[in-house]
Write a protein that holds these residues in place. Structure first.
Motif, PDB file in Angstrom:
ATOM      1  N   LYS A   1     -32.395  22.733 -20.924  1.00  0.00           N
ATOM      2  CA  LYS A   1     -32.498  23.142 -19.902  1.00  0.00           C
ATOM      3  C   LYS A   1     -33.168  23.915 -19.338  1.00  0.00           C
TER       4      LYS A   1
ATOM      5  N   LYS B   1     -37.127  22.476 -16.800  1.00  0.00           N
ATOM      6  CA  LYS B   1     -36.808  23.206 -15.811  1.00  0.00           C
ATOM      7  C   LYS B   1     -38.365  23.449 -15.489  1.00  0.00           C
TER       8      LYS B   1
ATOM      9  N   THR C   1     -40.172  20.331 -15.144  1.00  0.00           N
ATOM     10  CA  THR C   1     -40.400  20.137 -13.607  1.00  0.00           C
ATOM     11  C   THR C   1     -40.287  20.504 -12.902  1.00  0.00           C
TER      12      THR C   1
ATOM     13  N   LYS D   1     -25.562  13.178 -19.027  1.00  0.00           N
ATOM     14  CA  LYS D   1     -25.698  14.509 -18.059  1.00  0.00           C
ATOM     15  C   LYS D   1     -26.834  14.809 -17.556  1.00  0.00           C
ATOM     16  N   LEU D   2     -27.582  15.347 -18.678  1.00  0.00           N
ATOM     17  CA  LEU D   2     -29.202  15.872 -18.561  1.00  0.00           C
ATOM     18  C   LEU D   2     -29.884  14.649 -18.249  1.00  0.00           C
ATOM     19  N   ASP D   3     -30.074  13.636 -18.487  1.00  0.00           N
ATOM     20  CA  ASP D   3     -31.040  12.369 -17.793  1.00  0.00           C
ATOM     21  C   ASP D   3     -30.539  12.619 -16.054  1.00  0.00           C
ATOM     22  N   LYS D   4     -29.206  12.227 -15.778  1.00  0.00           N
ATOM     23  CA  LYS D   4     -29.679  12.520 -14.692  1.00  0.00           C
ATOM     24  C   LYS D   4     -29.594  13.789 -13.789  1.00  0.00           C
ATOM     25  N   HIS D   5     -30.057  15.217 -13.957  1.00  0.00           N
ATOM     26  CA  HIS D   5     -30.259  16.358 -13.789  1.00  0.00           C
ATOM     27  C   HIS D   5     -31.616  15.621 -13.601  1.00  0.00           C
ATOM     28  N   ILE D   6     -32.563  15.004 -15.124  1.00  0.00           N
ATOM     29  CA  ILE D   6     -34.272  15.422 -14.902  1.00  0.00           C
ATOM     30  C   ILE D   6     -34.594  14.308 -13.888  1.00  0.00           C
TER      31      ILE D   6
ATOM     32  N   TYR E   1     -33.123  13.645 -10.821  1.00  0.00           N
ATOM     33  CA  TYR E   1     -32.893  13.738  -9.968  1.00  0.00           C
ATOM     34  C   TYR E   1     -34.493  14.899 -10.104  1.00  0.00           C
ATOM     35  N   ARG E   2     -34.756  16.056 -10.360  1.00  0.00           N
ATOM     36  CA  ARG E   2     -36.561  17.115 -10.314  1.00  0.00           C
ATOM     37  C   ARG E   2     -37.649  16.222 -10.526  1.00  0.00           C
TER      38      ARG E   2
ATOM     39  N   ASN F   1     -31.370  13.938  -3.913  1.00  0.00           N
ATOM     40  CA  ASN F   1     -30.078  12.841  -3.924  1.00  0.00           C
ATOM     41  C   ASN F   1     -29.764  12.344  -2.749  1.00  0.00           C
TER      42      ASN F   1
END
Length: 425
Positions: free
Chosen positions: A299, A303, A306, A343-348, A350-351, A395
């Motif tokens: 993560k 971070k 991104t 979960k991580l794909d969604k976060h990547i 988004y960023r 978002n």
């Protein structure tokens, strides 16, 4: 196998050519002399024969390694030693001849720095033992192993197999060649510099003594370099093993056990080679997963890649993300981590949308790109002029439908889930 005439095998044209090609493939930074890998060929053309004669006459003197300090994820510093390109070449030539000899001696339970073996195999073996009822783990942590190897003990072990005194002399020279720290020379009285082509083999030769001791005691274990777990069927046995093996390592091998990091625990309480373990209630078996510390480390890297402050093109950013994602999933592919990948794909994504929105910056650029992506004129005008922050916009349905998952995929963004499913086909 006879080992009293190894130097000529090491210095044979065939072995040296193979060593040269391997050093070129490995690339790597320059040592204290500043010579780059690409310059090695010309250097050996001009000086190769002289170097060989110096080695034969025991007059060759390796140069000190260049000290590089690498921060550890869990705090502290790992000391790496970068040998000169010439010394990497010679060490590689030695390792190529000695490795097949020692491979015949090494344990089946040793997996690190060995041909045809990897961390995944070590984890699979560990799981097999856990599922056979060995559910108490002795997690041994050797304190700065590479920095604390006793030269005399190591060379004594090496000389039991290697009978060529010229080779023994050459290896010892590498052990005592010293290090350069901020342009200051420091002797190496103990230790084998982590980073040299020979040190992985030397570490396995030293720790093979531990393997033999554990096998004599019929103790199941898994070792990857200096990371070793010993498995028992009871807490009492595990505590007894911890005491006796610590004594063996410190008294017989002259190594230090880090008491604060070594422990006896159940599988779900340990971290081994970046993996954690858990009991699966459906299959009634222990299984592997990325340890939370490994997830946190990923993560943090994501971070950084991104970060909106990192002023690079989206293309470059996506390439770096792909390299990280593919490498990470391939390493942890035997884990159960489908939900984590989603979960991580969604976060990547988004960023990444935040980064893209920031790069568009100007109202004109935002309007133009939103229109290109299919947004109607009045909607494009409204969102191009929005005062909402990057997070709110990223978002919003506007960016998730224009810079859609499919568009990001076509642009080159690799999904952890896709990669995970790919390696499980």
């Amino acid at each position: 196998m006879k080992t009293d005439n190894l130097l000529e095998q090491i210095l044979s044209s065939e072995n040296l050519n193979e060593a040269f090609l391997q050093v070129k493939r490995n690339k790597g930074a320059e040592g204290v002399d500043g010579m780059k890998v690409g310059e090695l060929g010309e250097h050996l053309k001009a000086n190769g024969e002289v170097i060989k004669e110096q080695i034969r006459a025991r007059k060759y003197k390796p140069q000190p390694v260049r000290r590089v300090e690498i921060p550890k994820p869990d705090g502290g510093i790992r000391n790496l030693g970068v040998p000169t390109v010439t010394d990497r070449f010679i060490q590689q030539a030695i390792a190529q001849v000695l490795t097949p000899i020692y491979e015949e001696q090494f344990s089946e339970s040793s997996y690190g720095f060995r041909p045809g073996r990897c961390a995944e195999m070590a984890i699979i073996k560990g799981l097999e033992l856990m599922n056979e009822g060995y559910t108490w783990i002795v997690d041994m942590d050797l304190e700065k192993f590479f920095d604390n190897v006793n030269h005399d003990k190591l060379m004594n072990i090496v000389s039991k197999t290697v009978k060529d005194r010229d080779v023994i002399s050459l290896i010892r020279k590498y052990l005592v060649s010293g290090v350069m720290i901020d342009d200051e020379y420091k002797e190496t009285i103990i230790g084998t510099p982590q980073g040299g082509n020979l040190s992985p083999l030397l570490s396995n030769i030293m720790l093979n003594e531990l393997d033999k001791e554990l096998e004599e005691r019929n103790l199941p274990f898994v070792r990857y370099a200096d990371d070793c777990i010993i498995l028992t069927k009871s807490e009492k046995a595990a505590n007894r093993v911890m005491v006796s093996v610590t004594k063996f390592l410190e008294e017989k091998l002259g190594l230090r056990v880090n008491v604060s990091k070594s422990k006896v625990d159940r599988p779900n309480g340990i971290k081994y080679l970046g993996f954690g373990f858990y009991w699966d209630v459906y299959s009634h078996q222990f299984k592997a997963k990325p340890h939370q510390m490994s997830v946190n480390k990923l993560k943090e890297k994501l971070k950084q890649l991104t970060s909106r402050k990192w002023g690079v093109s989206t293309t470059h950013r996506v390439i770096k993300l792909k390299q990280l994602i593919v490498g990470w999933v391939n390493y942890f592919k035997i884990s159960q981590m489908k939900k984590l990948c989603i979960k991580l794909d969604k976060h990547i994504r988004y960023r990444l949308r935040m980064c893209i929105w920031k790069q568009w910056k100007k109202v004109k650029t935002r309007y133009k790109n939103l229109r290109k992506l299919g947004l109607k004129h009045h909607e494009a005008i409204r969102w191009a002029n929005t005062r909402l922050g990057y997070a709110r916009v990223a978002n919003s349905p506007i960016l998730s439908t224009t810079i859609s998952n499919e568009r990001l995929k076509r642009f080159g963004l690799v999904s952890l889930l896709d990669q995970y499913q790919l390696v499980h086909v």
